[in-house]
Write a protein that holds these residues in place. Structure first.
Motif, PDB file in Angstrom:
ATOM      1  N   UNK A  27       0.570  -1.005  -0.021  1.00  0.00           N
ATOM      2  CA  UNK A  27       0.215   0.055  -0.030  1.00  0.00           C
ATOM      3  C   UNK A  27       0.887   1.247  -0.040  1.00  0.00           C
ATOM      4  N   UNK A  28       2.054   1.203   0.665  1.00  0.00           N
ATOM      5  CA  UNK A  28       2.695   2.327   0.532  1.00  0.00           C
ATOM      6  C   UNK A  28       3.658   2.354  -0.756  1.00  0.00           C
ATOM      7  N   UNK A  29       3.659   3.207  -1.663  1.00  0.00           N
ATOM      8  CA  UNK A  29       4.131   3.002  -2.878  1.00  0.00           C
ATOM      9  C   UNK A  29       5.579   2.858  -2.662  1.00  0.00           C
ATOM     10  N   UNK A  30       5.976   1.758  -3.768  1.00  0.00           N
ATOM     11  CA  UNK A  30       7.522   1.881  -3.979  1.00  0.00           C
ATOM     12  C   UNK A  30       8.387   0.957  -3.102  1.00  0.00           C
ATOM     13  N   UNK A  58      -0.106 -12.815  -2.719  1.00  0.00           N
ATOM     14  CA  UNK A  58      -0.468 -12.328  -3.979  1.00  0.00           C
ATOM     15  C   UNK A  58      -1.886 -11.470  -3.811  1.00  0.00           C
ATOM     16  N   UNK A  59      -2.787 -12.147  -3.086  1.00  0.00           N
ATOM     17  CA  UNK A  59      -4.070 -11.423  -2.733  1.00  0.00           C
ATOM     18  C   UNK A  59      -3.992 -10.107  -1.975  1.00  0.00           C
ATOM     19  N   UNK A  60      -2.954 -10.213  -0.856  1.00  0.00           N
ATOM     20  CA  UNK A  60      -3.036  -9.084  -0.131  1.00  0.00           C
ATOM     21  C   UNK A  60      -2.369  -7.994  -0.861  1.00  0.00           C
ATOM     22  N   UNK A  61      -1.373  -8.316  -1.721  1.00  0.00           N
ATOM     23  CA  UNK A  61      -0.670  -7.254  -2.571  1.00  0.00           C
ATOM     24  C   UNK A  61      -1.679  -6.688  -3.498  1.00  0.00           C
ATOM     25  N   UNK A  62      -2.411  -7.638  -4.115  1.00  0.00           N
ATOM     26  CA  UNK A  62      -3.288  -7.124  -5.303  1.00  0.00           C
ATOM     27  C   UNK A  62      -4.299  -6.001  -4.678  1.00  0.00           C
ATOM     28  N   UNK A  63      -4.819  -6.493  -3.475  1.00  0.00           N
ATOM     29  CA  UNK A  63      -5.955  -5.611  -2.781  1.00  0.00           C
ATOM     30  C   UNK A  63      -5.068  -4.214  -2.654  1.00  0.00           C
ATOM     31  N   UNK A  64      -3.964  -4.141  -2.150  1.00  0.00           N
ATOM     32  CA  UNK A  64      -3.496  -2.826  -1.713  1.00  0.00           C
ATOM     33  C   UNK A  64      -3.030  -2.088  -3.143  1.00  0.00           C
ATOM     34  N   UNK A  68      -4.487   1.584  -4.432  1.00  0.00           N
ATOM     35  CA  UNK A  68      -3.526   2.537  -5.315  1.00  0.00           C
ATOM     36  C   UNK A  68      -4.083   2.981  -6.515  1.00  0.00           C
ATOM     37  N   UNK A  69      -4.758   2.188  -7.237  1.00  0.00           N
ATOM     38  CA  UNK A  69      -4.984   2.264  -8.292  1.00  0.00           C
ATOM     39  C   UNK A  69      -6.405   3.190  -8.546  1.00  0.00           C
ATOM     40  N   UNK A  70      -7.273   2.974  -7.539  1.00  0.00           N
ATOM     41  CA  UNK A  70      -8.429   3.722  -7.469  1.00  0.00           C
ATOM     42  C   UNK A  70      -7.919   5.066  -7.019  1.00  0.00           C
ATOM     43  N   UNK A  71      -7.130   5.415  -5.973  1.00  0.00           N
ATOM     44  CA  UNK A  71      -6.648   6.479  -5.499  1.00  0.00           C
ATOM     45  C   UNK A  71      -6.094   7.524  -6.785  1.00  0.00           C
ATOM     46  N   UNK A  72      -5.484   6.872  -7.676  1.00  0.00           N
ATOM     47  CA  UNK A  72      -5.058   7.382  -8.908  1.00  0.00           C
ATOM     48  C   UNK A  72      -6.149   7.988  -9.906  1.00  0.00           C
ATOM     49  N   UNK A 119      -1.803   3.978 -14.940  1.00  0.00           N
ATOM     50  CA  UNK A 119      -3.027   3.197 -15.673  1.00  0.00           C
ATOM     51  C   UNK A 119      -4.545   3.853 -14.783  1.00  0.00           C
ATOM     52  N   UNK A 120      -4.106   4.266 -13.314  1.00  0.00           N
ATOM     53  CA  UNK A 120      -5.396   4.711 -12.822  1.00  0.00           C
ATOM     54  C   UNK A 120      -5.579   6.118 -13.279  1.00  0.00           C
ATOM     55  N   UNK A 121      -4.722   7.057 -13.428  1.00  0.00           N
ATOM     56  CA  UNK A 121      -4.821   8.356 -13.988  1.00  0.00           C
ATOM     57  C   UNK A 121      -5.503   8.266 -15.453  1.00  0.00           C
ATOM     58  N   UNK A 122      -5.070   7.171 -16.280  1.00  0.00           N
ATOM     59  CA  UNK A 122      -5.637   6.966 -17.527  1.00  0.00           C
ATOM     60  C   UNK A 122      -7.093   6.570 -17.606  1.00  0.00           C
ATOM     61  N   UNK A 123      -7.489   6.150 -16.124  1.00  0.00           N
ATOM     62  CA  UNK A 123      -8.989   5.464 -16.012  1.00  0.00           C
ATOM     63  C   UNK A 123      -8.968   3.963 -16.760  1.00  0.00           C
ATOM     64  N   UNK A 124      -8.094   3.360 -16.484  1.00  0.00           N
ATOM     65  CA  UNK A 124      -7.934   2.140 -17.460  1.00  0.00           C
ATOM     66  C   UNK A 124      -9.070   1.248 -16.698  1.00  0.00           C
ATOM     67  N   UNK A 125      -9.710   0.240 -17.322  1.00  0.00           N
ATOM     68  CA  UNK A 125     -10.649  -0.684 -16.927  1.00  0.00           C
ATOM     69  C   UNK A 125     -10.245  -1.266 -15.681  1.00  0.00           C
ATOM     70  N   UNK A 126     -11.047  -1.215 -14.350  1.00  0.00           N
ATOM     71  CA  UNK A 126     -10.690  -1.655 -13.039  1.00  0.00           C
ATOM     72  C   UNK A 126     -10.845  -3.353 -13.079  1.00  0.00           C
ATOM     73  N   UNK A 127     -11.753  -3.859 -13.487  1.00  0.00           N
ATOM     74  CA  UNK A 127     -11.590  -5.342 -13.621  1.00  0.00           C
ATOM     75  C   UNK A 127     -10.429  -6.011 -14.212  1.00  0.00           C
ATOM     76  N   UNK A 128     -10.155  -5.430 -15.541  1.00  0.00           N
ATOM     77  CA  UNK A 128      -8.807  -6.033 -16.332  1.00  0.00           C
ATOM     78  C   UNK A 128      -7.621  -5.835 -15.576  1.00  0.00           C
ATOM     79  N   UNK A 129      -7.755  -4.611 -14.760  1.00  0.00           N
ATOM     80  CA  UNK A 129      -6.543  -4.354 -13.783  1.00  0.00           C
ATOM     81  C   UNK A 129      -6.352  -5.432 -12.928  1.00  0.00           C
ATOM     82  N   UNK A 130      -7.408  -5.596 -12.098  1.00  0.00           N
ATOM     83  CA  UNK A 130      -7.608  -6.444 -10.965  1.00  0.00           C
ATOM     84  C   UNK A 130      -6.853  -7.932 -11.391  1.00  0.00           C
ATOM     85  N   UNK A 131      -7.589  -8.349 -12.373  1.00  0.00           N
ATOM     86  CA  UNK A 131      -7.126  -9.744 -13.071  1.00  0.00           C
ATOM     87  C   UNK A 131      -5.854  -9.773 -13.521  1.00  0.00           C
TER      88      UNK A 131
END
Length: 218
Positions: A27-30, A58-64, A68-72, A119-131
């Motif tokens: 969750x803390x970037x970088x 994998x799951x815990x990292x992906x949720x974080x 970040x993606x949605x905050x972007x 990708x968040x700034x560009x509003x990429x598809x959230x479902x595709x990003x998650x998968x």
């Protein structure tokens, strides 16, 4: 000092601690290093199930990363107009390769937020990003788990032989995070219009935004 001295905890709490450390570290970037070290440490021996370790990581990292993606998305309003204008070509470049870019960033040790935030700034598809991100994190987690389990930590432990206090390790993690943050600041400061005009001139076409937005919703 043993690597286990860096993350002392009760064995019964292992999976929960892994999830929390990996989530907070992602969750803390970088700053992905703490989760990587803990996952590698827990993979040695037979105390923990390797598949559960990989999936929890994998799951815990992906949720974080999804947070970040949605905050972007909101970052579009936070960034000043000049920075947004400079970033546009880079956003279009990353968005074009969307899922592939997210998977590659998630499946490698690179600072993945350099790809995820645009990708968040560009509003990429959230479902595709998650998968794509979950798939990439599963691949990376299994690589770490199997290498650590079958090869051991011989590739890390030599660096810790003369270390008696874990404090320098923690400081090193913070320095690494600061360096990666500096990289992102540099990415935001670069004039991507000048860079892309030579390597990917199509990213300068403003009409691509409407087309990409339509494709992302499909």
């Amino acid at each position: 000092m043993e690597l286990t001295d860096i993350f002392p905890f009760a064995p019964d709490d292992g999976y929960i601690i892994l999830a929390l450390v990996n989530f907070i570290g992602s969750l803390v970037p970088f700053v992905p290093l703490p989760g990587f070290l803990l996952l590698a440490t827990m993979s040695v021996g037979s105390e923990y199930d390797l598949h559960i370790l990989a999936l929890v990581s994998a799951i815990s990292a992906t949720v974080a990363k999804q947070i970040i993606f949605f905050l972007s998305f909101g970052g579009r309003k936070i960034l000043n107009p000049k920075t947004r204008k400079r970033m546009k070509p880079f956003e279009r470049l990353v968005k074009k390769y969307g899922a592939a870019a997210a998977f590659f960033a998630a499946a490698t040790p690179m600072p993945d937020d350099i790809i995820f935030i645009p990708l968040g700034l560009a509003k990429y598809n959230p479902k595709r990003f998650f998968v794509a991100t979950l798939t990439g994190k599963i691949v990376l987690s299994y690589i770490i788990v199997f290498i650590s389990h079958y090869v051991g930590l011989s590739f890390i432990e030599p660096f810790l032989e003369n270390v008696s206090d874990p404090t320098p390790v923690y400081v090193g993690i913070l320095i690494f995070g600061a360096m990666m943050t500096g990289v992102v600041v540099l990415v935001l400061k670069l004039d991507w219009q000048r860079i892309m005009v030579k390597f990917a001139p199509w990213t300068l076409d403003d009409s691509l935004d409407d087309e990409n937005n339509k494709n992302s919703k499909n």
